[in-house]
Structures are given as C-alpha cells and as structure tokens.
Design a protein around this motif. Structure first.
Motif: not given
Lengths: 534, 366
Positions: A303-325
């Motif tokens: 949740l923290e990674v997806l919520g934007g307050y923990a760093d991570a590697s890998g890929t997350v796409r929202v509506n097909g667009t990749e977001i910065d991790l």
C-alpha cells in the motif's frame, strides 16, 4: 469454599474517566473450568473492565470476588497472587531475552539467576507437554513468530500459577491455523480446570470456543448468555443495539479493462530487509481484489509503495501508463493526480491529523488543489461548506466540521477518510484495514460504500487481515506471505482453511496435520529473516 | 473531549505560572533582606509608569517578539530551534553590511533592504542545521546549539579583523551612516520639547514586529504552507501519506524561523546601537524559547509573553540600578519565570485539568 463458588465474580463495578462512564454497574460470574467470552465494540469498556480486574485501574465502586473470597486488587502484583494471569494484545516481552529469561522475569526465586532458570526449565517442560505449549526455552524472543511469542505469554502466566487466564484479542495477529492451535491450548487448559476469559470482537471465535458469553455496550453489560443458546446474529444485535446485516449484499462483479497493473514489485525497507519480493497483480475496473495475509507479510508496504510514500523497483501501470516509483514524481501528490485514492491502514497516524478539525481533514492530501485556494490564502469557507456536506452524506456523527478528528469515534473517523477519498472520484481506491477499530454499525456502512464504488466501475485494492472481510467483500482474493503473492483464489471456490494455509506459505494441502505444516513454513521464514538481519 | 476550556489553557495556566514564579522570587528577595513589595513597585514604576520606561520595555519586547516567533514557527513543525541567538547574530551581520556599504537615500529604503539582508543572513544560518536534519537526521537541537557558538566565533572574527574601523579599540563596526538611522518613538510621537519617550531605544521596528505577528498568523493558519507545516508537526507519517515532503517542510520552516531571528537585528543593530557590536543579541534568542512556550506558539500569546519579558528586563535593570539587589538576582527572577512558564508547565496544567474535569462531572450530576 463450596464447589459452586465462581472463579471470578464482579459485583456492581463502575469506573469513570472524567465525564466518560467506561464501566457502569457491571456484574458477572465466571464459573471455574469454563471459557467465558466478553464481546463488545471498541470503546464498550471491555479492556477497562479487565484492567480493573488486573489491578491497573481502581474501580470507583463495586467488589471483586475471586474463588469465593472478596479480594482487593490494587496492583498487578495482587492480581498475580490472586491467581490471575493476563495475556495482552501487545505482548510484554523483552525482545533480546530468551524464553526462559522472560518467563522468570519478575518471578525470580532469589538474587542468583541460575537456580531460578533451572527450576523454570523443569516447569516449562512439564507445562509444554501438558498443554501443547511447545517453545524452545533457549530461543530469543525476537526470533520467534507472534504465535510462539503468545505461547510464552501464556507460559509466563501459568508459571506464576495462574488459575484464571485473561486473553485480550488474542487472535488479532495469528494465522487461522495458529488461532486454531491457540484454541486447542485453551481447550486443554479448560480441561485442567483453569478458568479463561476471552476478550474479542470476533463473533466466530465466541461461537467456536466459549461456554458463556457476556455482551458489553457503552460501558454496560447488556446480556450474559450460554453460547450454545445464542447465535451470531443475536450477539451482533446485542452489541449494537439494533439489527445488523452481517453479510455484504452485492451483485456479481462485472470487471472491465485492467486499471492497475503491478509487475514484479520489489521494496527494501530502511533496515535493508526486502519486504516485497516481486509482487505482481492486476485490478480491473469494477472489481475488488482482496489481499489476504497475516499482518507483516508485505501488505502494508504494498500500500505504501502504491500510495507513493515508499520507493520500489518494478513497474506499476495506471490505465496503461507507467508511473514513477522513485524520485521527485513519486509521492502522495503525484499518485492522487493519477487518480489513485488511498484509505490508509492506520487512520490515526496516516489518514488523519488528529488535532486538526474535521473540515481541515476533509482536504488532507488534496489541500493543494487550486479549487481550495483564493490568492495566497486557503479558501477555508469553501472547505468548511464542502466538509459539512460530505459529513452529512457519509453520516458522520456528530456532523460538526469544527470538532477535532480525535474527538470522533473510530468508525466516524474512518467515514471522514472515506468521504475525502471517495468524493474525489478516483479510478483506483487503495483501502487498508477498512474496518479496523470500527464499530459494527459503521462496518455495514463502509462495506456498502466500497461495493457501491465498485459498481461505479472503480478498481479497488482491499488489504485486510480479517479473513471474513476479505471473503465477503472481494471478487478475487490474492494471498500474501513473506513479500510474495502465494496464489489467487475466487471467494466462491475457496474456504478459510485453504486461505489460512496460503497465508502461512503452504501452497498444497499437506498430508501431515495442518499445524505442523504451518509451523514448518513459519520456522523457515524466521530462519530466512534472521539470516537477513545478520 | 478536551480536558479543559481553551481560555483556561491559554490564560489561566500562564497566569498561575507567573504567580508561582513571583511568589518564589519574593521569597528569594526576602531571604536577602530586601522588601519584595518595594522591589515590585520599583519594577513597575521603572518599566511601565514612565514613557521612557515604556520605551525600554517595548524595545526589549520587539526583540522577544522576533525571537519568540522564530521559535514558534519551528515548534509548529515540531522542531526545537535553539539557534535563534546565532541566527540573530548573523542576521546582524547582514544588516550591518547593508547599512555600511549601500548608500541609502532614506531610512525607509534602508530599513527595507536591511530587512531583506538580515532575514536572508539569519535564514542562511538556519539552512545548514535544517539540511543536516532533513537529509542526514542530525538532531536540530544539537546542531543549532553548536551553530550558536560558531556564529559567535564568526562574528568575533569579522568584527575584530574585518569590520573594525582602524584605530578603534572595541570589536564593533563603525557607526552606520545617518541616512540609515531609524526613527525612535521619541522622533515619531514626541512633540517638540516634550519629554515623551526621551532617550529610550524603542523605534519603528516595533511596528514591524507587530506586522510579523499578523503575518505569522496568516502564514500558519491561512496558507497552504502553514497547513503543511502544522500537519508535518503533528504527524510526520501522515504528512508522508499526503505527499508533503518532510525534507521540504523541515528546511522551509527553519528558513522562516532563522529569517525571523535575523530580523531581530534590525531593532538592536539598526534601531538602537546604530552599529554592530559583539553582544548585540544579549541572549534574546534564548528568551525567545520561553516566549514561544509561554505564548503557546500563537502570535497573540507570543506578543503578550514578549511584553512580560520586556517588562522583566527593563524592571530588572531598574532594580539593579536603585536597590542593593544584585544583578545576578534579577537573572534568577527571570529564570524562575522561564522555569515555571516553560519547563514546569505541566505542574500547573495537570491539577487544573483535574479540577475542570471534577467541576464538569459535578455539573453533570447536579
């Protein structure tokens, strides 16, 4: 003393904290050799009552009778000598002491440790055989699983010759298999004539193990009934004071396009421990993906990674667009801009600023929205107006936007967070422990809101340690263990047992007894973690 | 439910604290064989009953408002800025450089530019500790204390070796050009030949301090930045959740804090001495901590607390001048006020809270 003297008898116990009447004229009788459940919502006064019994608080009025004798319990030492043992929700163990050292702590026989340790070793061995309470006496606490730590707490009480054992929410941190094992231990203790008081808010546990059950509501004991003669529905009604819907009413999901796509997500925490070890999952529009798992297996970090307050590697796409991790464009603000709303697991330390008023909290995280600015200043009048409206529609009680967040009950605090996040009309809702510390009446409302949002075509990622909640809300269930997804199941094609095994990292139904398979997995995990720490 | 009404928290607690400090001070004065009632009369007389007394009281008050706000803004971000003293010293350097090296046509322009210079120098001195706190986790209390010593050493060096006019014996700059002299209260309010505010150092900077209080209130309670500073101060984990950068807030709030401390130098350096001397700050940076604590980090509270300490400073000076009470004892009295209003706050608060809870319960019963 006659045979029928109750192990515990409380007569007219009252206790007030300032204007709050935490316990009002409470009387119960618990017979020896029984398991007595005390159930009630948060703030109903269960913990206060038990704290009085254990000598942490002094009752304003009332009497305590133990084994047929009137007993004064001014402090916990007196409780222990009266034969009362308590297992707290948060264990009171010294992490870098061994099991043996923890057991004798405060109960040493003399100034020298060696004789006490030797004696304790003997007693412990006997106790573990008698009650299936096996733990390695020379292991450090920090190397033990929570289930084993809890056993140490029980051993501590038994070592002090407790005849009465009070357990406060004992299953909150356990896997279902561990909880089953705990219940077997309690069963054995009951068979040996010990008296057990079990405090919980889980109806299922009450039905499963107790002989009698007392229901508390708003500081009062509303009923004491024989468990065999009651039903979960009746207990829930007694707790809340009205009929409640225990099941979530929902249509089958109509999943659309994938909205949130997570691929091989890895996260290493500050101590260098890898918390997410390649998590992949997908949430579609109009579906609820439930993440089941015992607390501490990477769900919070996800949740923290997806919520934007923990760093991570890998890929997350929202509506097909990749977001910065990582980096500057990976924070709560940028996630919100991408349509990700987040109801965090801990509303008191994350979701809300407790001293802020309700209206200030209704824009928390969205406070930079140009809508809420007028020139250099914030448009507080507008924020207040909107807050009033949101609070009315989400049935926050009292609907007063000028009250500080800390003055609302858990359920109403959660409604404030929900109102804030849902009203932004997000594409994705991350929601952690939506009903933790929330009263039953509000649970019903919160579940309905989540389902309503799903039916609007939003993608919902639900994290909960309550298996019942996962099973009743989710359209798909993914189980996390040790930073990995162990498997995905459909709620209609799985059950508590299978999910419980997955939660302990067991992917196939084993031939040996369940608890052994679970123990083996957990021990392997502990060994791996110990290695990482070194 | 809050434990006691807001007015009791804001008014009753500090009043009782001051009273306790006064009683203890009276006992100390009695113990050395002086009359505390006479001493108190003398303090009031010297600080508040004459316009020149007010001129001194408000001069000190101006200093304490700036340093009090300096500490208060950091408090809102849950940081303890002990470095107001050093930041004010370096701020003084900025003010002095501006006044000495820029030819100003009029004092108002000089005040404006010196304000920017003093604020910028003070802020810069807070930047390094705040950066270390934000990025490296070095505790701000430790680093700001250390930076006070460094500031004193830097100032000493600069005054003795660089800015001291040739032939001068004291570590101070030359007197600033006449165009930079700020109007005093006497200049502003006393008609020709009147003795109003005569010889007292209060000057136009006082109004700047009042403006700073108002600006502070808007900043903290009405702007986005203030919202974020307070949110961060209450809960860092929640701030992270909301996407408020802890690094940014730590640095920005310390820059504002250091800037406010730097502004204090306008009063001492430009307004009073009209040159930069070594000990221009006179511990005002530390008094600011007491002022902020007593004022509950609210500008109105800071203003009132600054006024109280202004009175104590001026009244104390009068005592030292007219009685046999030694100067050290005046420091003791000031320290007692700081002790009771700052450090022993809970000693007064907790019994009061109990009292109010008791009253409320009785009210409900009856």
């Amino acid at each position: 003393m006659t045979d029928t003297a109750p192990a515990i008898e409380l007569k007219g116990i009252s206790k007030a904290f300032g204007p709050v009447q935490a316990n009002k004229d409470i009387s119960i009788r618990v017979m020896p050799g029984t398991i007595h459940g005390i159930i009630g919502e948060n703030g109903a006064g269960k913990s206060t009552l038990m704290s009085i019994l254990y000598g942490f608080y002094k009752a304003d009025a009332g009497e305590i009778w133990i084994q047929g004798k009137k007993t004064e319990i001014p402090d916990s030492q007196a409780a222990i000598s009266a034969g009362i043992g308590m297992v707290f929700q948060h264990f009171k163990l010294v992490q870098n002491f061994t099991v043996l050292e923890n057991v004798i702590l405060g109960a040493e026989d003399g100034p020298m440790l060696r004789p006490s340790l030797a004696r304790a070793r003997g007693v412990l061995k006997q106790l573990s055989e008698e009650y299936e309470l096996s733990v390695d006496p020379d292991q450090l606490i920090e190397n033990l699983s929570v289930g084993h730590q809890q056993r140490v707490e029980i051993l501590k009480a038994l070592y002090r010759q407790a005849d009465i054992l009070i357990l406060d929410e004992p299953t909150g941190v356990l896997t279902p298999a561990e909880a089953d094992h705990l219940f077997r231990i309690l069963d054995n203790l009951r068979a040996e004539g010990k008296t057990i008081v079990l405090i919980t808010h889980k109806l299922r546990e009450i039905m499963e193990i107790t002989d009698t059950v007392s229901v508390m509501r708003r500081g009062e004991m509303t009923a004491t009934v024989k468990t065999a003669e009651t039903s979960p529905e009746q207990l829930a009604e007694l707790m809340v004071g009205r009929k409640v819907l225990l099941r979530v009413d929902k249509e089958p999901a109509k999943p659309g396009a994938p909205i949130l796509q997570v691929d091989t997500l890895r996260h290493v925490d500050r101590h260098g421990v890898e918390r997410l070890k390649g998590v992949s999952l997908e949430v579609k529009a109009g579906e609820i993906l439930g993440i089941a798992g015992v607390a501490g297996n990477g769900q919070s970090e996800l949740l923290e990674v997806l919520g934007g307050y923990a760093d991570a590697s890998g890929t997350v796409r929202v509506n097909g667009t990749e977001i910065d991790l990582t980096g500057r464009r990976s924070d709560g603000q940028s996630r919100r801009a991408r349509g990700i709303a987040h109801v965090p697991e801990d509303r008191q330390t994350e979701g809300l600023i407790m001293p802020y008023t309700a209206w200030e909290n209704t824009v928390f995280g969205y406070h930079r929205d140009p809508r809420y600015q007028s020139g250099l200043l914030m448009n507080n009048a507008l924020i207040k107006d909107e807050a009033q409206d949101k609070m009315t529609r989400y049935d926050v009680r009292p609907p007063n936007p000028n009250l500080a967040a800390r003055n609302f009950s858990g359920g109403n605090q959660q409604k404030i967070v929900l109102a804030r996040e849902i009203e932004r009309d997000p594409d994705i809702l991350l929601i952690g422990q939506p009903t933790r510390g929330v009263d039953i009446g509000a649970i019903e409302f919160i579940h309905q809101e989540i389902v309503r949002l799903r039916d609007q075509g939003k993608a919902i990622l639900l994290v909960s340690v309550e298996l019942d909640e996962i099973l009743s809300l989710s359209d798909r269930i993914a189980v996390m263990f040790d930073g990995r997804i162990m498997g995905e199941r459909l709620p209609s094609e799985t059950d508590q047992t299978e999910l419980g095994l997955l939660m302990a990292g067991v992917t196939e139904r084993p031939d040996k007894p369940l608890i052994e398979a679970v123990d083996a997995q957990l021990e392997a995990k502990e060994a791996r973690e110990a290695e990482q720490h070194d | 439910m809050d434990k006691m009404p807001a007015w009791a928290d804001a008014v009753l607690v500090p009043l009782i604290s001051i009273l306790l400090a006064a009683i203890l001070s009276a006992i100390v004065i009695l113990a050395i064989g002086e009359n505390p009632v006479d001493a108190f009369k003398l303090m009031v007389d010297g600080a508040l009953m004459r316009s020149s007394g007010w001129g001194y009281t408000l001069y000190y008050t101006t200093n304490f408002i700036f340093t009090g706000l300096c500490v208060a803004v950091a408090f809102h971000a849950k940081m303890f800025n002990i470095g107001g003293e050093g930041q004010a010293m370096i701020g003084g350097l900025g003010v002095a450089l501006a006044c000495l090296f820029i030819p100003f046509p009029h004092w108002s322009v000089a005040l404006f530019v010196a304000m920017l210079a003093g604020g910028a120098f003070g802020a810069a001195w807070a930047l390094i500790p705040s950066y270390l706190q934000a990025k490296r986790g070095s505790h701000i209390v430790i680093t700001t204390i250390m930076f006070n010593f460094i500031a004193a050493a830097v100032l000493n060096y600069v005054l003795v070796n660089l800015l001291r006019p040739t032939g001068a014996m004291d570590p101070a700059t030359a007197t600033f050009p006449a165009a930079t002299h700020l109007p005093t209260f006497q200049d502003m309010f006393a008609p020709e030949g009147s003795r109003l505010f005569r010889g007292s150092p209060a000057n136009v900077t006082f109004f700047l301090a009042v403006l700073a209080c108002i600006g502070f209130w808007f900043l903290i309670w009405r702007t986005k930045l203030g919202y974020e500073i307070r949110a961060f101060g209450h809960s860092e984990s929640a701030a992270k959740y909301a996407g408020i950068s802890p690094v940014r807030i730590t640095i920005v709030s310390m820059l504002i804090s250091g800037g406010l401390a730097g502004l204090m130098a306008l009063n001492t350096t430009m307004g009073e001495a009209e040159r930069l001397v070594l000990n221009a700050t006179e511990g005002a940076g530390f008094i600011g901590i007491a002022v902020a604590l007593m004022g509950r980090s609210h500008p109105v509270g800071v203003f009132l607390a600054a006024l109280l300490f202004g009175f104590l400073y001026q009244g104390g000076a009068e005592l030292a001048l007219w009685t046999n009470i030694p100067r050290e004892l005046i420091t003791v009295i000031q320290a007692l006020v700081i002790l009771f209003t700052g450090a022993l706050d809970n000693m007064v608060r907790m019994p009061l809270e109990k009292l109010f809870l008791g009253m409320r319960r009785n009210g409900q019963k009856g």
